[in-house]
Design a protein around this motif. Sequence first.
Motif, PDB file in Angstrom:
ATOM      1  N   MET A 116    -107.925  39.333  29.110  1.00 14.50           N
ATOM      2  CA  MET A 116    -106.757  40.012  29.608  1.00 14.50           C
ATOM      3  C   MET A 116    -106.253  39.238  30.828  1.00 14.50           C
ATOM      4  N   ILE A 117    -105.093  38.634  30.666  1.00 17.97           N
ATOM      5  CA  ILE A 117    -104.467  37.881  31.748  1.00 17.97           C
ATOM      6  C   ILE A 117    -103.115  38.521  32.021  1.00 17.97           C
ATOM      7  N   LEU A 118    -102.889  38.875  33.279  1.00 19.01           N
ATOM      8  CA  LEU A 118    -101.677  39.587  33.666  1.00 19.01           C
ATOM      9  C   LEU A 118    -101.092  38.941  34.916  1.00 19.01           C
ATOM     10  N   ALA A 119     -99.782  38.726  34.906  1.00 20.28           N
ATOM     11  CA  ALA A 119     -99.078  38.211  36.084  1.00 20.28           C
ATOM     12  C   ALA A 119     -98.048  39.241  36.523  1.00 20.28           C
ATOM     13  N   LEU A 120     -98.082  39.584  37.798  1.00 21.35           N
ATOM     14  CA  LEU A 120     -97.112  40.506  38.389  1.00 21.35           C
ATOM     15  C   LEU A 120     -96.182  39.680  39.260  1.00 21.35           C
ATOM     16  N   ILE A 121     -94.884  39.808  39.015  1.00 20.32           N
ATOM     17  CA  ILE A 121     -93.916  39.011  39.756  1.00 20.32           C
ATOM     18  C   ILE A 121     -92.878  39.939  40.373  1.00 20.32           C
ATOM     19  N   GLY A 122     -92.663  39.790  41.674  1.00 18.07           N
ATOM     20  CA  GLY A 122     -91.631  40.567  42.347  1.00 18.07           C
ATOM     21  C   GLY A 122     -92.063  40.997  43.730  1.00 18.07           C
ATOM     22  N   ARG A 132    -103.115  24.126  33.195  1.00 14.22           N
ATOM     23  CA  ARG A 132    -103.907  23.359  32.207  1.00 14.22           C
ATOM     24  C   ARG A 132    -105.115  24.161  31.742  1.00 14.22           C
ATOM     25  N   TRP A 133    -105.772  24.839  32.670  1.00 14.98           N
ATOM     26  CA  TRP A 133    -106.949  25.650  32.324  1.00 14.98           C
ATOM     27  C   TRP A 133    -106.544  26.855  31.467  1.00 14.98           C
ATOM     28  N   LEU A 134    -105.427  27.472  31.787  1.00 13.27           N
ATOM     29  CA  LEU A 134    -104.962  28.642  31.042  1.00 13.27           C
ATOM     30  C   LEU A 134    -104.490  28.297  29.630  1.00 13.27           C
ATOM     31  N   LYS A 135    -104.119  27.029  29.378  1.00 15.58           N
ATOM     32  CA  LYS A 135    -103.664  26.624  28.040  1.00 15.58           C
ATOM     33  C   LYS A 135    -104.698  26.948  26.973  1.00 15.58           C
ATOM     34  N   ASP A 136    -105.966  26.883  27.341  1.00 12.34           N
ATOM     35  CA  ASP A 136    -107.041  27.161  26.387  1.00 12.34           C
ATOM     36  C   ASP A 136    -107.277  28.653  26.205  1.00 12.34           C
ATOM     37  N   PRO A 174    -108.475  31.233  28.169  1.00 12.14           N
ATOM     38  CA  PRO A 174    -109.848  31.664  28.450  1.00 12.14           C
ATOM     39  C   PRO A 174    -110.008  33.174  28.325  1.00 12.14           C
ATOM     40  N   ASP A 175    -111.190  33.585  27.922  1.00  6.79           N
ATOM     41  CA  ASP A 175    -111.485  35.011  27.801  1.00  6.79           C
ATOM     42  C   ASP A 175    -111.926  35.511  29.175  1.00  6.79           C
ATOM     43  N   CYS A 176    -110.986  36.084  29.910  1.00  8.40           N
ATOM     44  CA  CYS A 176    -111.296  36.548  31.262  1.00  8.40           C
ATOM     45  C   CYS A 176    -110.385  37.712  31.620  1.00  8.40           C
ATOM     46  N   LYS A 177    -110.722  38.359  32.701  1.00  4.41           N
ATOM     47  CA  LYS A 177    -109.917  39.450  33.245  1.00  4.41           C
ATOM     48  C   LYS A 177    -109.309  38.924  34.541  1.00  4.41           C
ATOM     49  N   LEU A 178    -108.077  38.462  34.450  1.00  9.97           N
ATOM     50  CA  LEU A 178    -107.420  37.782  35.564  1.00  9.97           C
ATOM     51  C   LEU A 178    -106.056  38.390  35.809  1.00  9.97           C
ATOM     52  N   LEU A 179    -105.787  38.741  37.072  1.00 10.97           N
ATOM     53  CA  LEU A 179    -104.478  39.225  37.490  1.00 10.97           C
ATOM     54  C   LEU A 179    -103.966  38.317  38.587  1.00 10.97           C
ATOM     55  N   LEU A 180    -102.744  37.816  38.415  1.00 11.53           N
ATOM     56  CA  LEU A 180    -102.102  36.963  39.408  1.00 11.53           C
ATOM     57  C   LEU A 180    -100.902  37.706  39.980  1.00 11.53           C
ATOM     58  N   ASP A 181    -100.826  37.810  41.298  1.00  9.58           N
ATOM     59  CA  ASP A 181     -99.777  38.554  41.996  1.00  9.58           C
ATOM     60  C   ASP A 181     -98.851  37.561  42.702  1.00  9.58           C
ATOM     61  N   PHE A 182     -97.616  37.456  42.211  1.00  9.31           N
ATOM     62  CA  PHE A 182     -96.614  36.541  42.773  1.00  9.31           C
ATOM     63  C   PHE A 182     -95.461  37.332  43.362  1.00  9.31           C
ATOM     64  N   SER A 196     -91.133  27.092  35.410  1.00  7.80           N
ATOM     65  CA  SER A 196     -92.374  26.416  35.777  1.00  7.80           C
ATOM     66  C   SER A 196     -93.359  26.404  34.617  1.00  7.80           C
ATOM     67  N   GLU A 197     -94.217  25.413  34.625  1.00  9.96           N
ATOM     68  CA  GLU A 197     -95.238  25.276  33.581  1.00  9.96           C
ATOM     69  C   GLU A 197     -96.176  26.485  33.582  1.00  9.96           C
ATOM     70  N   LEU A 198     -96.540  26.949  34.770  1.00 14.55           N
ATOM     71  CA  LEU A 198     -97.455  28.088  34.878  1.00 14.55           C
ATOM     72  C   LEU A 198     -96.831  29.345  34.264  1.00 14.55           C
ATOM     73  N   TYR A 199     -95.564  29.588  34.505  1.00 11.03           N
ATOM     74  CA  TYR A 199     -94.879  30.755  33.936  1.00 11.03           C
ATOM     75  C   TYR A 199     -94.907  30.695  32.409  1.00 11.03           C
ATOM     76  N   LYS A 200     -94.573  29.528  31.868  1.00 12.96           N
ATOM     77  CA  LYS A 200     -94.522  29.372  30.408  1.00 12.96           C
ATOM     78  C   LYS A 200     -95.899  29.596  29.781  1.00 12.96           C
ATOM     79  N   ILE A 201     -96.941  29.090  30.417  1.00 11.57           N
ATOM     80  CA  ILE A 201     -98.301  29.273  29.901  1.00 11.57           C
ATOM     81  C   ILE A 201     -98.705  30.742  30.007  1.00 11.57           C
TER      82      ILE A 201
END
Length: 184
Positions: free
Chosen positions: A1-7, A86-90, A92-100, A107-112
């Motif tokens: 579960m990978i989640l990005a919060l933007i705002g 680059r790491w996220l392209k694969d 990964p099976d993880c519980k990651l939340l990124l707060d932006f 950006s490449e990170l957004y697209k991935i």
Amino acid sequence: MILALIGKDQFSKDKQVDKFLTDALGDRKNDPLSKQIVYASDTNIPSVAGLIMESCGAVSMFAPEQAVVVRNADAMKADESKALARWLKDAPDCKLLLDFDELRATSELYKILQKVGKIEKYEEPKQYKMQEWIASNVPAHFGKPIEPAASQYLADALGTDTKLVCEELEKVLTYDPDCAKFTY
């Protein structure tokens, strides 16, 4: 579960972080060994991306799984964002939340993140909608009604910072925890 919060709506993002931790960890949500909170703006961390990758791949011997929450993720340097992408392209099976606060859609990170996870946007209400936001969110969050005049006063006095509005109302509840409703 990978989640990005933007705002910039920090109040709503904080609620979503809490929900993420509940969903990811269940009853271990408050166990400090089951989660790692990383502040990308921390200058004492040599490589934020390296720490994220390491934390997502590690498990405490005291907890069966770990969730990683990265606050202020937009403070990562460009090369770290690329390494993380680059790491996220694969996927990964993880519980990651990124707060932006901000992350460009180009950006490449957004697209991935769009491909391997979920992106949610949290923008602060416009000034002319703030009274409406207060009137609808305060009763749900605090379990107490708020008078229209009080919500208008808060909107005029505090602007669009949703977290600040809720912090000020928490002060009112600290002073008078038994108040039936917020009044002007």
